[in-house]
Write a protein that holds these residues in place. Structure first.
Motif, PDB file in Angstrom:
ATOM      1  N   PRO A   1      -9.855  -4.430  -6.600  1.00 21.73           N
ATOM      2  CA  PRO A   1      -9.306  -4.322  -5.247  1.00 21.73           C
ATOM      3  C   PRO A   1      -8.266  -3.205  -5.175  1.00 21.73           C
ATOM      4  O   PRO A   1      -7.718  -2.789  -6.192  1.00 21.73           O
ATOM      5  N   ALA A   2      -7.980  -2.755  -3.971  1.00 22.77           N
ATOM      6  CA  ALA A   2      -7.057  -1.630  -3.788  1.00 22.77           C
ATOM      7  C   ALA A   2      -5.644  -2.024  -4.200  1.00 22.77           C
ATOM      8  O   ALA A   2      -5.171  -3.114  -3.900  1.00 22.77           O
ATOM      9  N   LYS A   3      -5.004  -1.103  -4.914  1.00 22.57           N
ATOM     10  CA  LYS A   3      -3.611  -1.267  -5.318  1.00 22.57           C
ATOM     11  C   LYS A   3      -2.849  -0.026  -4.895  1.00 22.57           C
ATOM     12  O   LYS A   3      -3.406   1.075  -4.832  1.00 22.57           O
ATOM     13  N   ARG A   4      -1.557  -0.210  -4.656  1.00 23.43           N
ATOM     14  CA  ARG A   4      -0.753   0.943  -4.268  1.00 23.43           C
ATOM     15  C   ARG A   4      -0.529   1.841  -5.478  1.00 23.43           C
ATOM     16  O   ARG A   4      -0.038   1.401  -6.509  1.00 23.43           O
ATOM     17  N   MET A   5      -0.902   3.106  -5.325  1.00 24.52           N
ATOM     18  CA  MET A   5      -0.787   4.088  -6.405  1.00 24.52           C
ATOM     19  C   MET A   5       0.367   5.057  -6.184  1.00 24.52           C
ATOM     20  O   MET A   5       0.675   5.856  -7.060  1.00 24.52           O
ATOM     21  N   GLY A   6       0.947   5.027  -4.985  1.00 22.89           N
ATOM     22  CA  GLY A   6       2.032   5.946  -4.672  1.00 22.89           C
ATOM     23  C   GLY A   6       2.309   5.926  -3.187  1.00 22.89           C
ATOM     24  O   GLY A   6       1.997   4.959  -2.493  1.00 22.89           O
ATOM     25  N   TRP A   7       2.908   7.039  -2.733  1.00 22.30           N
ATOM     26  CA  TRP A   7       3.302   7.163  -1.333  1.00 22.30           C
ATOM     27  C   TRP A   7       2.816   8.499  -0.792  1.00 22.30           C
ATOM     28  O   TRP A   7       2.666   9.462  -1.546  1.00 22.30           O
ATOM     29  N   VAL A   8       2.586   8.557   0.523  1.00 24.80           N
ATOM     30  CA  VAL A   8       2.104   9.793   1.144  1.00 24.80           C
ATOM     31  C   VAL A   8       2.937  10.132   2.380  1.00 24.80           C
ATOM     32  O   VAL A   8       3.476   9.253   3.050  1.00 24.80           O
ATOM     33  N   CYS A   9       2.997  11.426   2.655  1.00 27.23           N
ATOM     34  CA  CYS A   9       3.644  11.950   3.854  1.00 27.23           C
ATOM     35  C   CYS A   9       2.706  11.763   5.051  1.00 27.23           C
ATOM     36  O   CYS A   9       1.502  11.559   4.892  1.00 27.23           O
ATOM     37  N   GLU A  10       3.247  11.906   6.235  1.00 27.01           N
ATOM     38  CA  GLU A  10       2.412  11.870   7.437  1.00 27.01           C
ATOM     39  C   GLU A  10       1.335  12.952   7.406  1.00 27.01           C
ATOM     40  O   GLU A  10       0.265  12.766   7.964  1.00 27.01           O
ATOM     41  N   CYS A  11       1.593  14.063   6.724  1.00 27.97           N
ATOM     42  CA  CYS A  11       0.597  15.140   6.657  1.00 27.97           C
ATOM     43  C   CYS A  11      -0.479  14.850   5.611  1.00 27.97           C
ATOM     44  O   CYS A  11      -1.484  15.556   5.553  1.00 27.97           O
ATOM     45  N   GLY A  12      -0.289  13.809   4.782  1.00 34.39           N
ATOM     46  CA  GLY A  12      -1.291  13.416   3.791  1.00 34.39           C
ATOM     47  C   GLY A  12      -0.951  13.782   2.368  1.00 34.39           C
ATOM     48  O   GLY A  12      -1.590  13.307   1.431  1.00 34.39           O
ATOM     49  N   SER A  13       0.049  14.621   2.143  1.00 41.16           N
ATOM     50  CA  SER A  13       0.452  14.998   0.782  1.00 41.16           C
ATOM     51  C   SER A  13       1.190  13.845   0.105  1.00 41.16           C
ATOM     52  O   SER A  13       1.863  13.054   0.766  1.00 41.16           O
TER      53      SER A  13
END
Length: 195
Positions: free
Chosen positions: A150-162
């Motif tokens: 199942p999906a796990k959080r791998m990090g964080w992203v900006c609104e632009c997708g980076s």
């Protein structure tokens, strides 16, 4: 008519479709669906009754938006991603009324990659990013990057997708310069006037 639909698309009478929306080949919009302005529905998209689609939403080819799903503004649904609306489907015991469907909400700006599956009853937070092929079976945090089965959080992203790299509770996007703070697992964008 203020929207554009290919001749092969079926738009049932009663469907509400906003100005500037484009509906492509072999798509079907049900009579009680509400679709916002400036959306794009790719080939072979189905939008069921009582579905709400916000403004600026992009739904790629072969996606079905079933009853119980709500897409807020600027959501991206990748090719052949899947929404479900019943947790225990059985052919012999059909669930076919609105009361049987679990609510799934995809918040503003979130992206769902190709071939991902979103199990009903979850909320995908603002600007979250779901990787291709992931299976989301629980809520996804705002700005979270999720992958896997199942999906796990791998990090964080900006609104632009980076991707964002936090240091001492702060991050600045390397591509667009937007700035963020984090408190435990709550990511917030700094107001642009203070950046």
């Amino acid at each position: 008519m203020t929207y554009t639909a290919h001749a092969s698309a079926y738009i049932d009478e009663g469907a509400q479709i906003g100005e500037g929306t484009k509906i492509w080949h072999f798509s079907h919009v049900s009579p009680k669906a509400v679709i916002g302005r400036n959306c794009s529905l790719g080939q072979n998209v189905f939008v069921a009754n009582h579905v709400t689609v916000g403004n600026g939403v992009k739904i790629q080819n072969n996606v079905s938006i079933y009853e119980g799903v709500e897409l807020e503004d600027y959501v991206f649904c990748g090719p052949s991603m899947v929404f479900t609306n019943v947790r225990t489907p059985r052919s012999a015991f059909p669930r076919n009324t609105s009361d049987d469907y679990y609510k799934t909400i995809v918040k503003r700006g979130a992206s769902i990659g190709a071939n991902a599956t979103v199990v009903c009853g979850v909320t995908i937070g603002e600007w979250a990013f779901i990787a291709a092929g992931a299976v989301v079976n629980r809520d996804a945090l705002p700005y979270g990057l999720y992958a896997g089965v199942p999906a796990k959080r791998m990090g964080w992203v900006c609104e632009c997708g980076s991707t964002l790299a936090f240091q001492e509770h702060a991050a600045s996007c390397k591509d667009c310069g937007r700035e963020y703070t984090i408190d435990q697992e709550n990511v917030r964008k700094r107001p642009e006037e203070s950046q």
